[in-house]
Design an enzyme around this catalytic site. Sequence first.
Site, short mmCIF file in Angstrom:
data_model
loop_
_atom_site.label_atom_id
_atom_site.label_comp_id
_atom_site.label_asym_id
_atom_site.label_seq_id
_atom_site.Cartn_x
_atom_site.Cartn_y
_atom_site.Cartn_z
N LYS A 106 11.03 2.81 -0.03
CA LYS A 106 10.97 4.24 -0.34
C LYS A 106 11.22 4.48 -1.84
O LYS A 106 11.95 3.73 -2.48
CB LYS A 106 12.03 5.01 0.48
CG LYS A 106 11.91 4.82 1.98
CD LYS A 106 10.66 5.40 2.58
CE LYS A 106 10.76 6.87 2.87
NZ LYS A 106 11.61 7.26 3.99
N GLU A 138 0.85 -1.20 0.00
CA GLU A 138 0.00 0.00 0.00
C GLU A 138 0.88 1.24 0.00
O GLU A 138 2.03 1.17 0.42
CB GLU A 138 -0.89 -0.01 1.25
CG GLU A 138 -0.10 0.20 2.52
CD GLU A 138 -0.82 -0.27 3.78
OE1 GLU A 138 -1.07 -1.49 3.90
OE2 GLU A 138 -1.12 0.58 4.63
N CYS A 170 37.76 25.78 18.76
CA CYS A 170 38.59 25.98 19.96
C CYS A 170 40.08 25.97 19.65
O CYS A 170 40.89 26.18 20.54
CB CYS A 170 38.25 24.95 21.04
SG CYS A 170 38.82 23.29 20.66
N TYR A 201 -4.76 2.76 8.40
CA TYR A 201 -3.98 1.63 7.87
C TYR A 201 -3.48 0.68 8.96
O TYR A 201 -2.78 -0.27 8.67
CB TYR A 201 -2.80 2.13 7.03
CG TYR A 201 -1.90 3.15 7.72
CD1 TYR A 201 -1.19 2.82 8.87
CD2 TYR A 201 -1.77 4.44 7.22
CE1 TYR A 201 -0.38 3.74 9.50
CE2 TYR A 201 -0.97 5.37 7.84
CZ TYR A 201 -0.27 5.01 8.98
OH TYR A 201 0.52 5.92 9.61
N ASP A 253 2.65 10.44 3.05
CA ASP A 253 3.60 11.37 3.64
C ASP A 253 2.85 12.42 4.46
O ASP A 253 2.63 13.54 4.02
CB ASP A 253 4.42 12.03 2.53
CG ASP A 253 5.71 12.64 3.06
OD1 ASP A 253 5.99 12.45 4.27
OD2 ASP A 253 6.42 13.29 2.29
N LYS A 271 2.80 4.54 1.04
CA LYS A 271 3.24 5.13 2.30
C LYS A 271 2.88 6.61 2.22
O LYS A 271 3.45 7.35 1.43
CB LYS A 271 4.75 4.95 2.47
CG LYS A 271 5.25 5.45 3.80
CD LYS A 271 6.68 4.98 4.05
CE LYS A 271 7.14 5.30 5.45
NZ LYS A 271 7.11 6.72 5.79
N CYS A 296 36.19 22.43 24.50
CA CYS A 296 35.73 22.93 23.21
C CYS A 296 34.28 23.38 23.34
O CYS A 296 33.39 22.58 23.63
CB CYS A 296 35.84 21.85 22.15
SG CYS A 296 35.17 22.36 20.56
N CYS A 353 38.06 16.90 16.94
CA CYS A 353 38.67 17.89 17.80
C CYS A 353 39.09 17.19 19.10
O CYS A 353 38.33 16.41 19.67
CB CYS A 353 37.65 18.98 18.10
SG CYS A 353 38.03 19.96 19.55
N CYS A 395 40.71 22.48 15.22
CA CYS A 395 39.28 22.69 15.44
C CYS A 395 38.95 24.17 15.19
O CYS A 395 39.56 25.05 15.80
CB CYS A 395 38.91 22.30 16.86
SG CYS A 395 37.21 22.74 17.27
S1 IVH Z 1 2.18 1.04 9.14
C1 IVH Z 1 3.67 -0.70 13.13
N1 IVH Z 1 1.34 1.98 6.86
O1 IVH Z 1 5.18 5.83 8.15
C2 IVH Z 1 3.74 0.02 11.84
N2 IVH Z 1 2.67 3.40 8.21
O2 IVH Z 1 7.98 5.44 8.69
C3 IVH Z 1 2.72 1.05 11.71
N3 IVH Z 1 3.00 5.63 7.28
O3 IVH Z 1 4.93 6.19 11.62
C4 IVH Z 1 2.87 1.86 10.51
N4 IVH Z 1 1.82 5.34 5.47
O4 IVH Z 1 3.29 7.50 10.14
C5 IVH Z 1 2.05 2.23 7.96
N5 IVH Z 1 0.47 2.70 4.84
C6 IVH Z 1 1.18 2.94 5.94
C7 IVH Z 1 1.79 4.19 6.16
C8 IVH Z 1 2.55 4.37 7.31
C9 IVH Z 1 2.54 6.19 6.15
C10 IVH Z 1 3.87 6.33 8.24
C11 IVH Z 1 3.49 6.20 9.69
C12 IVH Z 1 4.70 5.63 10.38
C13 IVH Z 1 5.77 5.98 9.41
C14 IVH Z 1 6.96 5.06 9.55
#
Ligand code: IVH
Length: 706
Positions: free
Chosen positions: A324, A126, A432, A236, A130, A128, A453, A447, A429
């Site tokens: 990612k 699914e 300092c 999610y 942002d 991710k 320092c 340093c 450094c």
């Molecule tokens: S699952 C135990 N699913 O990504 C795991 N996270 O980098 C629970 N996020 O803190 C997270 N889309 O804020 C999950 N489809 C998705 C997501 C997702 C965005 C975020 C979430 C998490 C962060 C981790």
Amino acid sequence: MPTPKDIDTLDEAAARAELADLARRLAEANVAYHGDDAPEISDADYDRLKARNAAIEARFPHLKRSDSPTEMVGAAPAEGFSKVTHAVPMLSLSNAFAAEEIEEFDRRIRRYLNLADDASLAYTAEPKIDGLSLSLRYEKGVLVQAATRGDGTTGENVTANARTIADIPERLDGAPELLEVRGEVYMSHPDFAALNERQSARGGKTFANPRNAAAGSLRQLDAEITRDRPLRFFAYAWGALSDPLAETQKGAIDRLEALGFATNPLTALSDGPAEMLRHYAAIEEQRATLGYDIDGVVYKVDDLALQRRLGFRSTTPRWALAHKFPAELAWTRLEAIDIQVGRTGALSPVARLTPVTVGGVVVSNATLHNEDYIAGRDSKGQQIRDGKDIRVGDWVQVYRAGDVIPKVADVDLSKRPDDAQPYAFPTECPECGSDAVREEGDAVRRCTGGLICPAQAVEKLKHFVSRAAFDIEGLGAKQVEQFHADGWIAEPADIFSLRDRFGSGIQQLKNREGWGEKSAANLFDAIDDKRQIPLARLIFALGIRHVGESASNLLALHYGTWEALETAVSEAAEQSGPAWEDLIGIDGVGAVMAGSLVSTLNQDAERASIARLLEHLEVEPAQRADTDGSPVAGKTVVFTGTLERMTRAEAKAMAERLGAKVSGSVSARTDYLVAGPGAGSKAKKAAELGIETLDEEAWLTLIGNA
Ligand code: IVH
């Protein structure tokens, strides 16, 4: 302003008019303060208005307005949000970038579960999102609390704000008694553009990207501002639950959707890495037209029983992975190279760039890593960038991936100015003047000034107050720099003696730019709040090289108290003997980290500085959660030989969940050796030391899991 005394002389009509006026002025002050605009009145005036309002209300209770400032959500600006401890921690995800890492993820899971290569194993894939994560707690189907992730353990109570988001239902039909729904708050591209336009039209703050806009909008003390911001929510995941939602991840997401939550339409099932990668490609192709920011694809093991067996590492689940999207690139001019000195003395070169937009964010600084990187070689002396060095004046490529610090990735020699000179990395450094030396095998020049320092001292202090450490509200990097420059704090202990040393110190502080009476008083209170501190945070806060957050947790759980840790560290000073063996036997603690811990904590100056700090603190011993009644809580267990009912990794995680310490080697401190077929020298050593040895069945019986 009239004095409180003349309230006695007010008649009803005047009181009613003044209450209306106060309600309006305080509401405006709140909006100005929390809306990120410039506050219009001082903290002290704000407090006076509030006190006046309360006094009039006390005399004329029947005139109290429905929008009375005394009842306002987040009424007192500086108080901030209340804290919420998550019933189930909110974790983050491990990241991957390359296709091979996805295959490795699948192999790792099969190994952990002891599944054959051809056994079926399904994953969801699914987008991710942002944005920022949010946990919604429903009791008997009613939304009772919403909290941000915070540090994963404790977040901020943003219930009033969450109630203003249309995608978040107030009530659920047919939900479990207790249900914590987790997901992402985000802002769509069109809504983000419109918000920024509105903000700049009225001279307000604009946001760098939709994620910042979403975070800034959700974390408003005045929920009415949040209501005006077009936030959305995708569900999610989940936290605490009274009954399971389903048997699979996909089933659970479908159930959340049936309950009325928005779930991402691109969530799909796949039968293994090849199909996961196809979904990844499909999602990436749609990225530009989705209308909201995503920064990758999340894979999760579909079978929830397997998710439970896989469990968690310290901050991430073993059953999920964030894949990612590749980093984003741009070209610009390198204007200068500055050297920053870090808390462990490392000299880090920073590129000052002609500002350029990389993936929607304006970048003007980027890391150049270290002197070898600038010179065009890696730490082993091999060429990187075909050996091209980087010079001031060069045309350079800047790279940015997600949240990571941008870096200079490449250089275009065809655009190099004729007079560009190779960069000479400093050997002193810059802060300092002490020698900056590079030890054999270390990529970094450091340093040697230690505590003399000023840059190291300031960085140490900044780390000390940072979020995962003491997390002192109102004392951030900026304030630390100011206080250090003023000679008010030189080491952590000084923070805790500020109030005493200042006597009526609020007076001194409130005259400083950026400080008012209220914020000064709040700061001293915030410092007092942290005089009691969990052991793991204290260890992390000391800023010992190689000892990060999860290592600090491991050390705290292993030793339990500061005294025990300190004793062990002095016994291990020679980096040999039982205390040393015990230290490096902690799973997750390697020799390098242990060496750094032992050598740092045995330095006289460091010890003295910590002793001064401890005079102000009450250190909370570390305790494992939910291990009450566990027969192995606090026991040290070693596994050896082949286990038949589960893999070694799984057995170890299970023992740790029950509060046991799992060690890699047998010593006098071992309580149980669990030996499967093929056990060798460890079984022999345990027998010599008279340590109880159990087979797998006996172990499972002991922990009630036969
Ligand atoms: S699952 C135990 N699913 O990504 C795991 N996270 O980098 C629970 N996020 O803190 C997270 N889309 O804020 C999950 N489809 C998705 C997501 C997702 C965005 C975020 C979430 C998490 C962060 C981790």
